[in-house]
Write an enzyme that holds these catalytic residues in place. Structure first.
Site, PDB file in Angstrom:
ATOM      1  N   ASP A 142       0.844  -1.017  -0.015  1.00 19.01           N
ATOM      2  CA  ASP A 142      -0.050   0.040   0.099  1.00 19.01           C
ATOM      3  C   ASP A 142       0.929   1.373   0.059  1.00 19.01           C
ATOM      4  O   ASP A 142       2.076   1.184   0.346  1.00 19.01           O
ATOM      5  CB  ASP A 142      -0.870  -0.046   1.191  1.00 19.01           C
ATOM      6  CG  ASP A 142      -1.612   1.355   1.471  1.00 19.01           C
ATOM      7  OD1 ASP A 142      -2.313   1.509   0.483  1.00 19.01           O
ATOM      8  OD2 ASP A 142      -1.525   1.822   2.533  1.00 19.01           O
ATOM      9  N   ASP A 179      -0.106   5.010   0.806  1.00 19.49           N
ATOM     10  CA  ASP A 179      -0.302   6.138   1.804  1.00 19.49           C
ATOM     11  C   ASP A 179      -0.208   5.553   3.373  1.00 19.49           C
ATOM     12  O   ASP A 179      -0.933   4.742   3.543  1.00 19.49           O
ATOM     13  CB  ASP A 179      -1.725   6.754   1.641  1.00 19.49           C
ATOM     14  CG  ASP A 179      -1.786   7.401   0.264  1.00 19.49           C
ATOM     15  OD1 ASP A 179      -0.879   7.587  -0.465  1.00 19.49           O
ATOM     16  OD2 ASP A 179      -2.979   7.680   0.068  1.00 19.49           O
TER      17      ASP A 179
END
Length: 296
Positions: A52, A54
């Protein structure tokens, strides 16, 4: 760090720099040749690591910086940013039902039609080089590099625009990126998405489709995330690792015995500030799609 050592694949395969789009339909993807399995046994299939972006790979939300750049270039008005950031914040932190997600998507699509793709890609390059690269978490980047050194593929998996994710993956020397994609005709965005947001269950579907195409053994793969929204992806792989986890993911990590890595500065401050940053940044979600039909 031994508990998160990257495991080597028995048969190394080339790592083409490929950008893919999100969702469950195979029409979303740039076509790539499937990686040839290293043998008939699952243990000999190629493996990968999925990151991922963020608050996992970087501090903060990538789309916040893209939204700022779009505003600076006159593509977005302040009203556009505030309106959509609020709707996307509700999407991220509230109940995720079909009607709510559809509303967020519609808000994004109202602002996209006619914006040139080439301009967006150039803007994404500027944002990655100027704003995002300094915010990459060095320890997480080293983890990605260790997977590459172990002859594993490394993919970013994010709800951010596939254009932004692709530039970031390229700059970091990763295999590629799965992200949300907008439909393109004649070099401009049409105002429609191809597939769905690369969020929640769509991430799990995306890596499953990727595994089929590239011959990956998901049981030998690793996934990294900060958010409980990514639990479908984390449960899809054999090794899940929580990075800077939110409260719910931290609970799940304890329940399943997943390793937890926390690189936040000042844990209490991070817990208080993270929702606000996400509401403005991750809350901006698909701001890359936006072009005001009537510029201020």
């Amino acid at each position: 760090m031994s508990e998160i050592e990257a495991s080597s694949s028995a048969s190394a395969t080339p790592r083409p720099r490929t950008v893919r789009a999100g969702g469950s339909s195979p029409t979303h993807a740039v076509v790539v040749e499937p990686a040839a399995p290293g043998g008939d046994e699952l243990a000999h299939l190629p493996t990968a690591a999925f990151f991922d972006v963020d608050n996992t790979l970087m501090h903060g939300a990538s789309t916040y910086w893209l939204a700022r750049a779009l505003a600076k270039h006159g593509v977005l008005s302040g009203r556009d940013i505030l309106s959509f950031a609020w709707k996307q914040a509700r999407f991220k932190f509230g109940a995720e039902n079909h009607g709510h997600i559809s509303s967020v998507k519609s808000s994004a699509l109202e602002l996209v039609a006619g914006f040139p793709v080439d301009e967006m890609r150039k803007l994404c390059e500027e944002v990655v080089d100027r704003d995002i690269s300094p915010r990459i978490l060095a320890p997480v980047r080293r983890l990605a590099e260790r997977h590459l050194e172990a002859a594993q593929e490394v993919w970013l998996v994010t709800a951010s625009p596939v254009e932004l994710a692709g530039v970031l993956a390229s700059r970091l020397g990763l295999t590629g990126a799965l992200g949300t994609i907008a439909e393109i005709e004649d070099g401009c965005y049409t105002g429609r998405l191809v597939g769905d947001l690369m969020h929640g269950p769509a991430k799990a579907d995306g890596i499953a489709q990727l595994a089929l195409e590239r011959g990956l053994n998901l049981e030998q793969c690793t996934a990294y995330s900060d958010s409980a929204n990514d639990l479908p992806m984390l449960r899809k792989v054999g090794r899940a690792i929580a990075v800077n986890p939110d409260t719910r993911l931290a609970r799940q990590a304890r329940h399943y015995g997943w390793p937890v890595l926390d690189y936040r500065r000042g844990r209490r401050a991070a817990k208080l500030a993270l929702p606000t940053a996400a509401a403005v940044g991750a809350g901006a979600g698909l701001l890359y799609l936006y072009k005001s039909r009537e510029r201020d």
